[in-house]
Design an enzyme around this catalytic site. Structure first.
Site, mmCIF file in Angstrom:
data_model
loop_
_atom_site.group_PDB
_atom_site.id
_atom_site.type_symbol
_atom_site.label_atom_id
_atom_site.label_comp_id
_atom_site.label_asym_id
_atom_site.label_seq_id
_atom_site.Cartn_x
_atom_site.Cartn_y
_atom_site.Cartn_z
ATOM 1 N N ASN A 113 38.195 34.186 55.696
ATOM 2 C CA ASN A 113 37.702 35.285 54.854
ATOM 3 C C ASN A 113 38.650 35.611 53.701
ATOM 4 O O ASN A 113 38.208 36.122 52.669
ATOM 5 C CB ASN A 113 37.499 36.522 55.739
ATOM 6 C CG ASN A 113 37.368 37.794 54.937
ATOM 7 O OD1 ASN A 113 36.315 38.094 54.394
ATOM 8 N ND2 ASN A 113 38.472 38.554 54.830
ATOM 9 N N SER A 143 42.739 42.365 57.238
ATOM 10 C CA SER A 143 43.388 43.685 57.182
ATOM 11 C C SER A 143 42.622 44.698 56.355
ATOM 12 O O SER A 143 42.838 45.905 56.482
ATOM 13 C CB SER A 143 44.796 43.525 56.594
ATOM 14 O OG SER A 143 44.713 42.937 55.305
ATOM 15 N N TYR A 176 36.573 31.487 40.289
ATOM 16 C CA TYR A 176 36.058 32.067 41.536
ATOM 17 C C TYR A 176 34.776 31.335 41.967
ATOM 18 O O TYR A 176 34.625 30.962 43.135
ATOM 19 C CB TYR A 176 35.802 33.559 41.323
ATOM 20 C CG TYR A 176 35.382 34.314 42.561
ATOM 21 C CD1 TYR A 176 36.292 34.587 43.583
ATOM 22 C CD2 TYR A 176 34.073 34.758 42.716
ATOM 23 C CE1 TYR A 176 35.902 35.282 44.721
ATOM 24 C CE2 TYR A 176 33.672 35.452 43.848
ATOM 25 C CZ TYR A 176 34.597 35.723 44.848
ATOM 26 O OH TYR A 176 34.206 36.410 45.975
ATOM 27 N N GLY A 217 42.663 37.404 56.170
ATOM 28 C CA GLY A 217 42.344 38.544 55.310
ATOM 29 C C GLY A 217 41.618 39.630 56.094
ATOM 30 O O GLY A 217 40.780 40.351 55.560
ATOM 31 N N ASP A 272 50.740 33.368 53.542
ATOM 32 C CA ASP A 272 49.905 33.056 52.384
ATOM 33 C C ASP A 272 49.018 31.855 52.734
ATOM 34 O O ASP A 272 49.535 30.771 53.028
ATOM 35 C CB ASP A 272 50.845 32.723 51.210
ATOM 36 C CG ASP A 272 50.096 32.451 49.918
ATOM 37 O OD1 ASP A 272 48.865 32.255 49.967
ATOM 38 O OD2 ASP A 272 50.763 32.433 48.867
ATOM 39 N N ILE A 306 29.296 43.725 47.569
ATOM 40 C CA ILE A 306 29.677 44.503 48.760
ATOM 41 C C ILE A 306 30.777 45.505 48.388
ATOM 42 O O ILE A 306 31.717 45.156 47.656
ATOM 43 C CB ILE A 306 30.220 43.555 49.874
ATOM 44 C CG1 ILE A 306 29.250 42.385 50.141
ATOM 45 C CG2 ILE A 306 30.530 44.328 51.156
ATOM 46 C CD1 ILE A 306 27.894 42.742 50.693
ATOM 47 N N LYS A 348 34.236 29.107 45.389
ATOM 48 C CA LYS A 348 33.249 29.496 46.407
ATOM 49 C C LYS A 348 32.147 28.446 46.551
ATOM 50 O O LYS A 348 31.599 28.263 47.638
ATOM 51 C CB LYS A 348 32.667 30.871 46.063
ATOM 52 C CG LYS A 348 33.699 32.008 46.147
ATOM 53 C CD LYS A 348 34.266 32.149 47.558
ATOM 54 C CE LYS A 348 35.138 33.381 47.726
ATOM 55 N NZ LYS A 348 35.627 33.532 49.111
ATOM 56 N N ALA A 367 33.815 28.308 41.163
ATOM 57 C CA ALA A 367 34.140 26.930 41.579
ATOM 58 C C ALA A 367 34.719 26.920 42.988
ATOM 59 O O ALA A 367 34.369 26.079 43.823
ATOM 60 C CB ALA A 367 35.134 26.316 40.588
HETATM 61 P P1 NAP Z 1 39.747 42.465 49.672
HETATM 62 O O1 NAP Z 1 39.303 43.828 50.058
HETATM 63 O O2 NAP Z 1 40.428 42.257 48.367
HETATM 64 O O3 NAP Z 1 40.689 41.877 50.845
HETATM 65 C C1 NAP Z 1 41.209 40.579 50.716
HETATM 66 C C2 NAP Z 1 41.928 40.191 51.986
HETATM 67 O O4 NAP Z 1 42.425 38.854 51.836
HETATM 68 C C3 NAP Z 1 43.143 41.062 52.284
HETATM 69 O O5 NAP Z 1 43.332 41.128 53.674
HETATM 70 C C4 NAP Z 1 44.288 40.253 51.634
HETATM 71 O O6 NAP Z 1 45.588 40.542 52.179
HETATM 72 C C5 NAP Z 1 43.852 38.842 51.990
HETATM 73 N N1 NAP Z 1 44.431 37.837 51.091
HETATM 74 C C6 NAP Z 1 44.286 37.740 49.742
HETATM 75 N N2 NAP Z 1 44.988 36.677 49.278
HETATM 76 C C7 NAP Z 1 45.578 36.100 50.355
HETATM 77 C C8 NAP Z 1 46.437 34.988 50.546
HETATM 78 N N3 NAP Z 1 46.834 34.227 49.501
HETATM 79 N N4 NAP Z 1 46.866 34.697 51.793
HETATM 80 C C9 NAP Z 1 46.468 35.445 52.840
HETATM 81 N N5 NAP Z 1 45.660 36.501 52.749
HETATM 82 C C10 NAP Z 1 45.219 36.823 51.517
HETATM 83 O O7 NAP Z 1 38.522 41.434 49.666
HETATM 84 P P2 NAP Z 1 37.014 41.606 50.200
HETATM 85 O O8 NAP Z 1 36.201 42.187 49.117
HETATM 86 O O9 NAP Z 1 37.005 42.194 51.551
HETATM 87 O O10 NAP Z 1 36.584 40.061 50.276
HETATM 88 C C11 NAP Z 1 36.759 39.285 51.450
HETATM 89 C C12 NAP Z 1 36.132 37.925 51.215
HETATM 90 O O11 NAP Z 1 34.750 38.100 50.888
HETATM 91 C C13 NAP Z 1 36.744 37.145 50.057
HETATM 92 O O12 NAP Z 1 36.796 35.782 50.366
HETATM 93 C C14 NAP Z 1 35.773 37.408 48.914
HETATM 94 O O13 NAP Z 1 35.816 36.391 47.958
HETATM 95 C C15 NAP Z 1 34.461 37.440 49.672
HETATM 96 N N6 NAP Z 1 33.392 38.157 48.982
HETATM 97 C C16 NAP Z 1 33.511 39.479 48.650
HETATM 98 C C17 NAP Z 1 32.463 40.115 48.008
HETATM 99 C C18 NAP Z 1 32.516 41.571 47.625
HETATM 100 O O14 NAP Z 1 31.575 42.048 46.960
HETATM 101 N N7 NAP Z 1 33.532 42.325 48.004
HETATM 102 C C19 NAP Z 1 31.296 39.405 47.699
HETATM 103 C C20 NAP Z 1 31.205 38.062 48.057
HETATM 104 C C21 NAP Z 1 32.262 37.453 48.706
HETATM 105 P P3 NAP Z 1 46.513 41.702 51.505
HETATM 106 O O15 NAP Z 1 45.743 42.981 51.648
HETATM 107 O O16 NAP Z 1 47.765 41.682 52.290
HETATM 108 O O17 NAP Z 1 46.657 41.295 50.074
#
Ligand code: NAP
Length: 248
Positions: A91, A15, A156, A13, A64, A189, A160, A158
């Site tokens: 991630n 990207s 979500y 993830g 995936d 974030i 995490k 569960a």
């Molecule tokens: P995001 O902007 O939605 O990006 C998610 C990334 O994961 C993208 O690169 C996406 O690829 C990839 N992805 C999603 N499903 C996938 C799958 N089945 N197989 C492979 N790749 C997959 O998310 P983010 O906010 O940066 O979050 C990143 C991580 O931090 C996550 O694990 C999230 O739970 C955790 N987190 C985020 C926050 C927050 O506030 N943002 C807080 C706590 C934890 P595509 O773009 O190609 O779909």
């Protein structure tokens, strides 16, 4: 500081959002970086440009993470192409929200399969080359929601919380081979995942954070790189909160 020179770092993830910031942090510290993504090719292409502009060798792979065969194939391919894997950052994640009473089985499965089984499959696959190399670091991106729970996010939370248990179990299992396994638990974030929330809710959440603001992806990236670096050589099985004090 080029402390990741000649090291190969995989960021699932990578990207967009937090993953992109993690990839850029490792690149700025000298690593060759492989990012993965699920479907948004434009974002992956943009990130590769940012990484190469920063002087890194970078690659993007699409698969995936909920597909365990694809996870194994990805690790095998990375080993064939780079000859080593020093760091794996799990991630990639999805957040599907909904109240318990109405939550669908498919959404439960997708959340758990992506956020928890994906990390399991990749750690299982990478453990072999890391054990052979007698070293490595894995960092799992969990969430504050896995620590404190959140209404409307049962699946979500569960996934995490499960990732924290998985981190500690694998840390114990791989420690004798000098493989360290840690997790970060980001709070609120700014990324695409949180962009959908309305301004009123964002202000309310910021007010509940002792540091008084929402975090940015770079602040999570620095914590991840620290845990993967030699500066954390005596740290394993740890869960590092990156939440502005929102949960202590
Ligand atoms: P995001 O902007 O939605 O990006 C998610 C990334 O994961 C993208 O690169 C996406 O690829 C990839 N992805 C999603 N499903 C996938 C799958 N089945 N197989 C492979 N790749 C997959 O998310 P983010 O906010 O940066 O979050 C990143 C991580 O931090 C996550 O694990 C999230 O739970 C955790 N987190 C985020 C926050 C927050 O506030 N943002 C807080 C706590 C934890 P595509 O773009 O190609 O779909």
């Amino acid at each position: 500081m080029k402390d990741f020179n000649n090291k190969v770092v995989l960021v699932t993830g990578g990207s967009r959002g937090i993953g992109r910031a993690i990839a850029l942090e490792f690149a700025s510290r000298g690593a060759d970086v492989v990012i993965t993504y699920a479907g948004n090719e434009a974002a992956a292409v943009e990130t590769i440009k940012l990484l190469t502009d920063a002087g890194a060798k970078a690659q993007a792979k699409r698969f995936d993470v909920s597909d365990s065969a694809a996870c194994s194939a990805f690790i095998d391919e990375a080993m064939r192409e780079h000859g080593r894997i020093d760091v794996l950052v799990n991630n990639a994640g999805v957040a599907i929200d909904g109240l318990l009473m109405r939550f669908k089985d498919d959404d439960w499965d997708k959340t758990l399969d992506t956020n928890l089984k994906g990390a399991f499959s990749l750690m299982r696959a990478v453990s072999r080359p890391m054990m052979k190399a007698k070293g490595g670091a894995i960092v799992n991106v969990s969430s504050i929601v896995g620590e404190m729970g959140n209404g409307g996010q049962a699946a979500y939370a569960a996934s995490k919380a499960g990732l924290i248990g998985l981190t500690k179990a694998v840390a114990k299992e791989l420690s004798s081979r000098n493989i360290r396994v840690n997790a970060v638990t980001p709070g609120f974030i700014t990324t695409d995942m949180t962009a959908a929330l309305n301004d009123e809710l964002k202000t309310k959440m910021a007010d509940a954070i002792p540091l008084g603001r929402i975090g940015n992806p770079e602040e999570v990236a620095k914590a991840v790189a620290f845990l993967a670096s030699d500066a954390a050589s005596y740290i394993t099985g740890e869960v590092l909160k990156v939440n502005g004090g929102m949960y202590m």
